[in-house]
Design an enzyme around this catalytic site. Structure first.
Site, PDB file in Angstrom:
ATOM      1  N   ARG A  48       0.824  -1.214   0.000  1.00 56.16           N
ATOM      2  CA  ARG A  48       0.000   0.000   0.000  1.00 56.16           C
ATOM      3  C   ARG A  48       0.854   1.259   0.000  1.00 56.16           C
ATOM      4  NH1 ARG A  48      -2.289   0.433   4.759  1.00 56.16           N
ATOM      5  NH2 ARG A  48      -3.681  -1.347   4.668  1.00 56.16           N
ATOM      6  N   TYR A 101     -14.559  23.908  -6.646  1.00 52.33           N
ATOM      7  CA  TYR A 101     -15.111  22.703  -7.291  1.00 52.33           C
ATOM      8  C   TYR A 101     -16.219  22.144  -6.399  1.00 52.33           C
ATOM      9  CZ  TYR A 101     -14.770  17.869  -9.146  1.00 52.33           C
ATOM     10  OH  TYR A 101     -15.003  16.635  -9.676  1.00 52.33           O
ATOM     11  N   ASP A 109      -6.271  24.245  -5.206  1.00 48.21           N
ATOM     12  CA  ASP A 109      -6.614  23.297  -6.259  1.00 48.21           C
ATOM     13  C   ASP A 109      -6.052  23.888  -7.551  1.00 48.21           C
ATOM     14  OD1 ASP A 109      -7.764  21.832  -8.333  1.00 48.21           O
ATOM     15  OD2 ASP A 109      -9.656  21.529  -7.267  1.00 48.21           O
ATOM     16  N   LYS A 142      -7.132  14.905 -14.860  1.00 47.03           N
ATOM     17  CA  LYS A 142      -7.380  15.830 -15.956  1.00 47.03           C
ATOM     18  C   LYS A 142      -6.181  15.855 -16.914  1.00 47.03           C
ATOM     19  CE  LYS A 142     -11.291  16.402 -14.036  1.00 47.03           C
ATOM     20  NZ  LYS A 142     -11.661  17.401 -13.051  1.00 47.03           N
TER      21      LYS A 142
HETATM   22  C1  LIG Z   1     -12.169  17.026 -11.700  1.00 48.76           C
HETATM   23  C2  LIG Z   1     -11.718  17.989 -10.683  1.00 48.76           C
HETATM   24  C3  LIG Z   1     -11.400  17.550  -9.400  1.00 48.76           C
HETATM   25  C4  LIG Z   1     -11.599  16.128  -8.943  1.00 48.76           C
HETATM   26  O1  LIG Z   1     -10.859  15.207  -9.616  1.00 48.76           O
HETATM   27  P1  LIG Z   1     -11.375  13.676  -9.670  1.00 48.76           P
HETATM   28  O2  LIG Z   1     -10.154  12.925 -10.046  1.00 48.76           O
HETATM   29  O3  LIG Z   1     -12.462  13.637 -10.683  1.00 48.76           O
HETATM   30  O4  LIG Z   1     -11.864  13.332  -8.308  1.00 48.76           O
HETATM   31  C5  LIG Z   1     -10.954  18.490  -8.508  1.00 48.76           C
HETATM   32  N1  LIG Z   1     -10.839  19.793  -8.833  1.00 48.76           N
HETATM   33  C6  LIG Z   1     -11.149  20.237 -10.048  1.00 48.76           C
HETATM   34  C7  LIG Z   1     -10.994  21.686 -10.355  1.00 48.76           C
HETATM   35  C8  LIG Z   1     -11.609  19.362 -11.014  1.00 48.76           C
HETATM   36  O5  LIG Z   1     -11.951  19.811 -12.218  1.00 48.76           O
END
Ligand SMILES: *Cc1c(COP(=O)(O)O)cnc(C)c1O
Length: 386
Positions: free
Chosen positions: A50, A103, A176, A201
């Site tokens: 892990r 988000y 973020d 992303k």
């Molecule tokens: C998609 C996204 C997330 C979350 O990512 P996941 O891998 O889908 O959980 C967080 N912040 C932003 C700005 C996003 O677009």
């Protein structure tokens, strides 16, 4: 030994492994230790899968390079990275100040889980500057959460000023940074304590793997995040880590194309009669353009524009006419996507008036000529339905 036992012990990994360009995808929950003394030597070696094996370690070191970080922790999704990093530094009685344009799933976590565990949550406007934010801090404020730009309405925050003021006050900052993918903006260089991104992303880049990361420089935070992952029990698979590493190889190259095509489409949209405003920071006079030009080395393919006020049916007709753009959440992959944002804006404390229905586009790697032709078809359908 009987055949039964021989089959159980045969076919184990070769040592040494042939050297390939990427790390081996080493699968394992069990890790075999060389001797009895090593069994409990958790400090100097991996004793359980892990904690991450070759592919996860290689990804961590590549992301540390990208973020110029002292420590990087991996999480099974971007959302888990955000929630995990927050849980690692917050405790009951603390308060967190969160940007109102956050988000939406992050907001849901703050409103439900954090509050349930006795953490105070307040939201602040994305336009609030560092002084305003410091004035809003209370004695219990432990963390300020930023997201710049907001991923629907693209407000840019003055991150360096906020990070410096927060640090002087002893308040942690977390951003973020998914829009910049760790590439276009370097939060740790600008004084942010915790840089989070959804690797799902742009780093993944192919819309098929979930993962998130948190990067830090401060040794006490490196420990806090590592402990957080250990205590909550998150792990990412070696196969997924390998895919992320593969995406990372072409991140900069892909981003150049997303950026160039995004600017081309944004400039075209800005000239359309059907369009109110285009929220792309490279357009002159766009909201946040000054901060973006000062702090970012480029733009990704994600931005928004407003349609002139018309019926919801006209907005739907626009979206339904698109054939190259897919309709879907997420972004950062090779493919172009569109959504209408309005249903998501209602969850905010201050809704914001954008002057018409807000449409978000992700500009993928297709030829922008085809994307523009597709949007042209959307405007024709919009006009017919208006
Ligand atoms: C998609 C996204 C997330 C979350 O990512 P996941 O891998 O889908 O959980 C967080 N912040 C932003 C700005 C996003 O677009």
């Amino acid at each position: 030994m009987t055949e039964e036992t021989r089959l159980i012990h045969s076919g184990q990994a070769q040592t040494p492994l042939a050297r390939t360009v990427g790390p081996p995808i080493q699968r394992g929950s069990t890790v075999l230790l060389p001797n009895a003394a090593a069994l409990y030597d958790h400090e100097s070696q991996v004793t359980y899968g892990r904690q991450g094996l070759a592919a996860q370690s290689a990804l961590i070191s590549a992301l540390a390079e990208l973020e110029q970080a002292a420590g990087v922790t991996l999480y099974p999704s971007g959302l888990a990275a955000l929630t995990g990093a927050m849980l690692a530094v917050l405790k009951a009685g603390d308060e967190v100040l969160v940007v109102d344009t956050i988000y939406k799933p992050t907001r849901r976590f703050c409103d439900t889980v954090l509050r349930r565990f006795g953490v105070g949550v307040r939201y602040y406007r994305a336009s609030l500057d560092a002084d305003g934010l410091m004035a809003a801090c209370g004695p219990a404020t432990r963390l300020i959460v930023l997201e710049s730009p907001g991923s629907l309405s693209f407000e840019f925050q003055d991150v360096p000023a906020i990070a410096a003021a927060a640090r002087a006050r002893g308040v942690l900052t977390l951003i973020d940074n998914t829009w910049a993918a760790g590439l276009l903006f370097k939060p740790l260089d600008h004084g942010v304590d915790i840089s989070v991104q959804a690797l799902t992303k742009y780093v993944g880049g192919h819309s098929d793997v979930f993962m998130g990361s948190a990067a830090v420089r401060e040794p006490s935070l490196v420990r806090a995040l590592d402990d957080g992952v250990l205590n909550i029990g998150w792990a990412v698979s070696p196969d997924d880590a390998y895919q992320m590493l593969r995406g990372l190889r072409t991140l900069a190259t892909r981003m150049t194309r997303h950026d160039a095509s995004g600017r081309q489409v944004a400039a075209w949209l800005a000239k359309r009669d059907e369009v109110g405003q285009v929220l792309h920071p490279a357009l002159p006079g766009a909201p946040g353009a000054e901060i973006w030009r000062r702090d970012y080395s480029g733009a990704c393919g994600l931005f928004a524009f407003t349609l002139n006020p018309a019926s919801a049916a006209a907005t739907a007709a626009f979206l339904d006419a698109l054939t190259v753009f897919g309709l879907g959440f997420s972004w950062g992959g090779f493919e172009s996507l569109a959504i209408d944002c309005d249903p998501q804006l209602s969850g905010r404390s201050a809704r914001g008036d954008y002057g018409g229905p807000l449409i978000r586009l992700h500009i993928g790697l297709e030829d922008p000529v085809d994307l523009i032709a597709d949007l042209e078809g959307g405007f024709a359908a919009w006009g017919a339905a208006t």
